[in-house]
Design an enzyme around this catalytic site. Structure first.
Site, PDB file in Angstrom:
ATOM      1  CB  THR A   1      -0.941   0.041   1.218  1.00 17.35           C
ATOM      2  OG1 THR A   1      -0.186   0.352   2.393  1.00 17.35           O
ATOM      3  CG2 THR A   1      -1.670  -1.280   1.392  1.00 17.35           C
ATOM      4  N   GLY A   2       0.325   2.334  -0.532  1.00 16.83           N
ATOM      5  CA  GLY A   2       1.094   3.573  -0.606  1.00 16.83           C
ATOM      6  C   GLY A   2       2.294   3.456  -1.514  1.00 16.83           C
ATOM      7  CB  ALA A   3       2.947   1.265  -4.424  1.00 12.52           C
TER       8      ALA A   3
ATOM      9  N   GLY B   1       4.300   6.517  -2.774  1.00 14.48           N
ATOM     10  CA  GLY B   1       5.044   7.353  -1.841  1.00 14.48           C
ATOM     11  C   GLY B   1       6.518   7.008  -1.808  1.00 14.48           C
TER      12      GLY B   1
ATOM     13  CB  ILE C   1       8.530   4.425   2.678  1.00  5.17           C
ATOM     14  CG1 ILE C   1       9.398   5.389   3.502  1.00  5.17           C
ATOM     15  CG2 ILE C   1       8.675   2.998   3.203  1.00  5.17           C
ATOM     16  CD1 ILE C   1       9.013   5.461   4.978  1.00  5.17           C
ATOM     17  N   GLY C   2       6.994   3.577   0.042  1.00  8.45           N
ATOM     18  CA  GLY C   2       6.288   2.554  -0.712  1.00  8.45           C
ATOM     19  C   GLY C   2       6.929   2.252  -2.054  1.00  8.45           C
TER      20      GLY C   2
ATOM     21  CB  SER D   1       6.361   6.556  13.331  1.00  7.78           C
ATOM     22  OG  SER D   1       7.019   7.734  13.774  1.00  7.78           O
TER      23      SER D   1
ATOM     24  CE1 TYR E   1       2.485   9.656  11.219  1.00  5.78           C
ATOM     25  CE2 TYR E   1       4.007   9.666  13.075  1.00  5.78           C
ATOM     26  CZ  TYR E   1       3.717   9.331  11.772  1.00  5.78           C
ATOM     27  OH  TYR E   1       4.649   8.677  11.010  1.00  5.78           O
TER      28      TYR E   1
END
Length: 239
Positions: free
Chosen positions: A8-10, A12, A14-15, A136, A149
């Site tokens: 997921t978040g590919a 971004g 990090i993704g 995190s 967060y």
């Protein structure tokens, strides 16, 4: 189709690094994105050049039902999950709006949990599976001006540790990577001077590169890490 890896978040920082790190001949990658389709398309092309079969899927994981929407689109079984979706949120806790808090909860915690919930039965049936979630440093230590967060990331850490205990007998591993400061678009919230001062606070003297986080994810997914389960792997330059 071989069992796929869902990232997921590919689109971004990090993704995309994780996607390219895991891409290889014969691998099937399911790459998720929301707003960053152009970036996801570029990552898809890079992964295909490494020999992977790549499929793209769009879903809003900051919204209720986002995980169910994503899971319903997947055309085959998922053997590995890497959840990298996230967004920054800065400000005094007393100033946060309820809508923002709910979006943070959906994106960082609730949809991560529900996506695993949707895909876990098939893993249990096969008696194998690997799950890695990007957490995190603040999920372990908490950060002023990032209270909500931090709370969501703390929740995901506990989820990882608890679920690992449930699924280990079924041959499934659940871990997280907890980065410190990463050189990514999220850092654009800070001025250059603020970024310099933040880097000076890190004993390593710099931010992590996204590829360094990706390599930590890759390690946790390798067969050589078969006995690493329920672990939060810090990657923070000794911060």
């Amino acid at each position: 189709m071989n069992t796929a890896t869902l990232i997921t978040g590919a689109g971004g920082a990090i993704g995309s690094a994780v996607s390219c790190s895991l891409a290889a001949e014969g691998e099937v990658l399911f790459l998720h994105y929301h707003r960053s389709r152009d970036s996801a398309e570029r990552v898809k092309k890079q992964c295909e050049e490494r020999g992977s079969e790549v499929h793209l899927f769009e879903a809003d994981l900051s919204a209720a039902g986002g995980a169910s929407s994503l899971a319903a689109q997947l055309p085959g079984e998922v053997g590995r999950i890497v959840y990298t979706s996230g967004s920054a949120s800065y400000g005094l806790f007393q100033d946060i709006e309820e809508t923002e808090m709910l979006e943070l909860a959906n994106l960082h915690l609730l949809n991560a949990m529900w996506l695993v919930h949707e895909l876990l039965p098939a893993m249990i049936s096969r008696k194998e599976g690997t799950i890695v979630i990007i957490s995190s440093i603040w999920g372990e230590r908490g950060a002023a001006l990032e209270t909500a967060y931090s709370a969501m990331k703390g929740g995901i850490n506990t989820f990882v540790k608890a679920l690992a205990k449930e699924t280990a007998p079924s041959g499934i591993r659940v871990n997280a990577v907890a980065p410190g400061m990463v050189d990514s678009p999220m850092m654009q919230e800070f001025t250059e001077d603020e970024q310099r001062k933040l880097a000076e606070d890190v004993p390593a003297g710099r931010f992590a590169a996204p590829c360094e986080i990706a390599e930590a994810v890759r390690f946790l997914m390798e067969p050589s890490a078969a006995y690493v389960n329920g672990h939060i792997l810090d990657v923070n330059g000794a911060w």
